[in-house]
Design an enzyme around this catalytic site. Structure first.
Site, mmCIF file in Angstrom:
data_model
loop_
_atom_site.group_PDB
_atom_site.id
_atom_site.type_symbol
_atom_site.label_atom_id
_atom_site.label_comp_id
_atom_site.label_asym_id
_atom_site.label_seq_id
_atom_site.Cartn_x
_atom_site.Cartn_y
_atom_site.Cartn_z
ATOM 1 N N GLU A 210 0.827 -1.209 0.000
ATOM 2 C CA GLU A 210 0.000 0.000 0.000
ATOM 3 C C GLU A 210 0.862 1.260 0.000
ATOM 4 O O GLU A 210 0.580 2.223 -0.714
ATOM 5 C CB GLU A 210 -0.939 0.002 1.205
ATOM 6 C CG GLU A 210 -2.009 -1.073 1.183
ATOM 7 C CD GLU A 210 -3.105 -0.800 0.166
ATOM 8 O OE1 GLU A 210 -3.114 0.301 -0.429
ATOM 9 O OE2 GLU A 210 -3.945 -1.692 -0.043
ATOM 10 N N ASP A 355 -4.103 -10.137 -8.405
ATOM 11 C CA ASP A 355 -4.396 -9.313 -9.570
ATOM 12 C C ASP A 355 -3.194 -8.543 -10.106
ATOM 13 O O ASP A 355 -2.778 -8.680 -11.257
ATOM 14 C CB ASP A 355 -5.547 -8.350 -9.261
ATOM 15 C CG ASP A 355 -5.325 -7.556 -7.976
ATOM 16 O OD1 ASP A 355 -4.499 -7.970 -7.142
ATOM 17 O OD2 ASP A 355 -5.988 -6.520 -7.791
ATOM 18 N N GLU A 459 -18.179 -6.299 -3.820
ATOM 19 C CA GLU A 459 -16.812 -6.744 -3.554
ATOM 20 C C GLU A 459 -16.618 -8.201 -3.964
ATOM 21 O O GLU A 459 -15.552 -8.570 -4.467
ATOM 22 C CB GLU A 459 -16.483 -6.545 -2.068
ATOM 23 C CG GLU A 459 -15.054 -6.837 -1.703
ATOM 24 C CD GLU A 459 -14.059 -5.799 -2.251
ATOM 25 O OE1 GLU A 459 -12.909 -5.810 -1.789
ATOM 26 O OE2 GLU A 459 -14.426 -5.006 -3.135
ATOM 27 N N GLU A 478 -10.769 -0.292 -10.798
ATOM 28 C CA GLU A 478 -10.363 -1.246 -11.830
ATOM 29 C C GLU A 478 -11.263 -1.220 -13.064
ATOM 30 O O GLU A 478 -10.782 -1.247 -14.209
ATOM 31 C CB GLU A 478 -10.314 -2.667 -11.247
ATOM 32 C CG GLU A 478 -9.096 -2.956 -10.400
ATOM 33 C CD GLU A 478 -9.136 -2.285 -9.035
ATOM 34 O OE1 GLU A 478 -8.076 -2.199 -8.375
ATOM 35 O OE2 GLU A 478 -10.224 -1.833 -8.620
#
Length: 519
Positions: A210, A355, A459, A478
């Protein structure tokens, strides 16, 4: 150098508001894709969940892939949940063809101007209120209208503490968006605020991933925008700027380096304390995406400062993960022990935990031109197509269901569950970057159909039951990025309408709440 100009577009792509602006107005030069694409959008002809007509299932149908011919117990159990016939997810695109063409075949300039104003208003609603009520804390709590930083009273609250590090996250994260909006004066003011007020000498334990994508990437992006001689947003140089943002980025990266030490595999620890290094009670488990999605930012930093250390440790982590893939399927798992190299979670998919590993392989190759990165991406992509993809070979024709990418066991390719998550919506965009535009069009339609149904992406969405499994939407970008890339590749105004739909949904459902819950 070529990578310096390319990185601006790639980093800006990751900003939700920025992508929405590009979508709404079709700004900027064409990406120059010249694919042999027959873009007729006959989506209304596709049926996803075919009705049982008494005949045996086709060999490439999802139901047969999941249940086989002998799993009567599972078929009976699942059937009890389907009391009414299921419609195709693409039934949302059904209707009169002339009406469809009339609605989506153009995007008038007047509508672009309207959406441009709406997008700007949305951004400044968030930015101005953050600066008024929350700065210098990390973010604005929209419910209490107060600033919020790490949850120091509850260190186990990783949903907050992994992201917030007491370093004015929102201000740093919006620097390049200000330039996309053309607000040079506020960009300069924000840069000066960051230089004057931000320090990473904090007793904050943050997630390496992050801190990398949100803080390190933003500082590098803003620095390049200030110094790039090609001036992609005009000559926005700041008088007396002396590479302070780059120095901050370097300082942060140095504080993240302990995560790569004392690990038997070279795969980094998931968290570090910015002042003291890896916490004594740190776990030895990390996800594939978290450990394998550092190369873009670390690689750019190494090139900017002339120190290969950062790129070297990031590449070592990617190579270490790569060596752990299954010999049978070529797939990687979701969670790995950084000391033993054993897979803790054997699920392989395109969503959370995996991902951006694939995303960074291809984007690293685009940035740096290292053939190793593309060889790994190509091999991963082949394994994904062979083991994760279900459905017919072609999107718009043939027998069976349209394509879907599922979660499987990394060692045998067997389906592990029947849900996907919203993070998977990045994949159509990656398909575009790899030249697979037809597949991207079809997969994007799947996610957009879900968005149209709920006004957001759940989600988690159960594709078998056609219902959400996890009902919140944490403002993920995304689907926006994939929509942007598809518009750039096709120039089809349909994707401008998708952008408008997303923009209006966010305005309606999420303006006052940080987390939008689906009804």
């Amino acid at each position: 150098m070529q990578w310096r100009s390319i990185v601006v577009a790639l980093v800006v792509l990751r900003l939700t508001v920025s992508c929405l602006l590009w979508l709404a107005f079709g700004l900027g030069p064409s990406w120059g894709f010249n694919f042999p694409l027959n873009f007729n959008f006959n989506l209304h002809k596709i049926e996803l969940f075919k009705q049982d007509d008494g005949e045996s299932a086709k060999a490439n149908s999802w139901s047969q892939r999941i249940h086989g011919h002998g799993d009567a117990q599972c078929r009976t159990s699942c059937a009890t949940k389907e009391d009414s016939p299921k419609k195709s997810y693409l039934s949302l695109f059904e209707g009169d063809r002339d009406e469809y063409d009339r609605r989506y075949s153009s995007f008038p300039d007047t509508l672009k101007i309207k959406m441009k104003g709406m997008a700007k208003d949305m951004f400044y609603f968030g930015y101005d209120n953050y600066m008024k009520y929350a700065f210098p804390e990390d973010e604005l709590n929209p419910i209490d209208c107060q600033g919020r930083g790490p949850d120091v009273l509850n260190p186990s609250n990783i949903n907050i503490n992994d992201v917030l590090g007491n370093y004015s996250l929102t201000l740093i994260d919006t620097l390049d968006t200000l330039l996309v909006l053309g607000n040079v004066s506020e960009f300069h003011r924000a840069v000066k605020l960051v230089i004057d007020t931000v320090s990473f000498d904090k007793d904050s334990t943050v997630q390496v991933f992050e801190a990398n994508i949100r803080i390190l990437g933003s500082l590098i992006s803003a620095h390049i925008l200030l110094t790039d001689p090609k001036h992609p947003f005009g000559n926005v140089g700041l008088v007396d700027y002396d590479n302070e943002l780059l120095h901050l980025a370097h300082d942060l990266a140095v504080r993240l380096l302990p995560a790569f030490e004392n690990t038997s595999t070279g795969i980094p620890y998931p968290r570090v304390n910015l002042k003291s290094g890896v916490p004594p009670d740190s776990i030895n488990e990390t996800c594939t995406a978290g450990a394998g999605s550092l190369l873009v930012e670390f690689g750019i930093l190494s090139r900017l400062i002339g120190d290969s250390t950062f790129e070297w440790v990031a590449r070592r982590a990617v190579r270490a993960l790569w060596k752990l893939r299954s010999n049978e399927t070529g797939l990687l798992g979701n969670v790995v022990n950084i000391q033993t190299g054993q897979w803790v979670s054997k699920q392989s998919g395109l969503g959370a935990g995996m991902d951006s590993f694939y995303e960074y392989l291809l984007k690293s190759y685009i940035l740096f031109g290292e053939k190793e990165d593309y060889r790994m991406f190509q091999a991963s992509y082949e394994s994904i197509q062979n083991h994760l993809r279900r459905g017919r070979e072609s999107c718009n024709e043939g027998e069976g269901d349209p394509p879907l990418y599922v979660n499987v066991n990394m060692f045998n390719g067997q389906i592990m569950n029947t849900w996907i998550d919203s993070l998977q919506a990045f994949f159509p965009g990656l398909l575009v970057l790899n030249g697979d535009v037809e597949e991207a069009i079809c997969l994007h339609a799947f996610y957009y159909a879900i968005w149209k149904r709920f006004g957001a992406l759940p989600e988690r969405y159960n594709w078998q039951l056609q219902a959400p499994d996890v009902l919140f939407y944490p403002l993920r970008p995304e689907l926006v990025e994939s929509t942007y890339l598809l518009y750039q590749a096709t120039k089809n105004p349909f994707y401008l309408h998708v952008g408008m739909d997303i923009l209006e949904s966010l305005e309606k459902n999420a303006k006052k709440l940080e987390w939008a819950f689906l009804s």
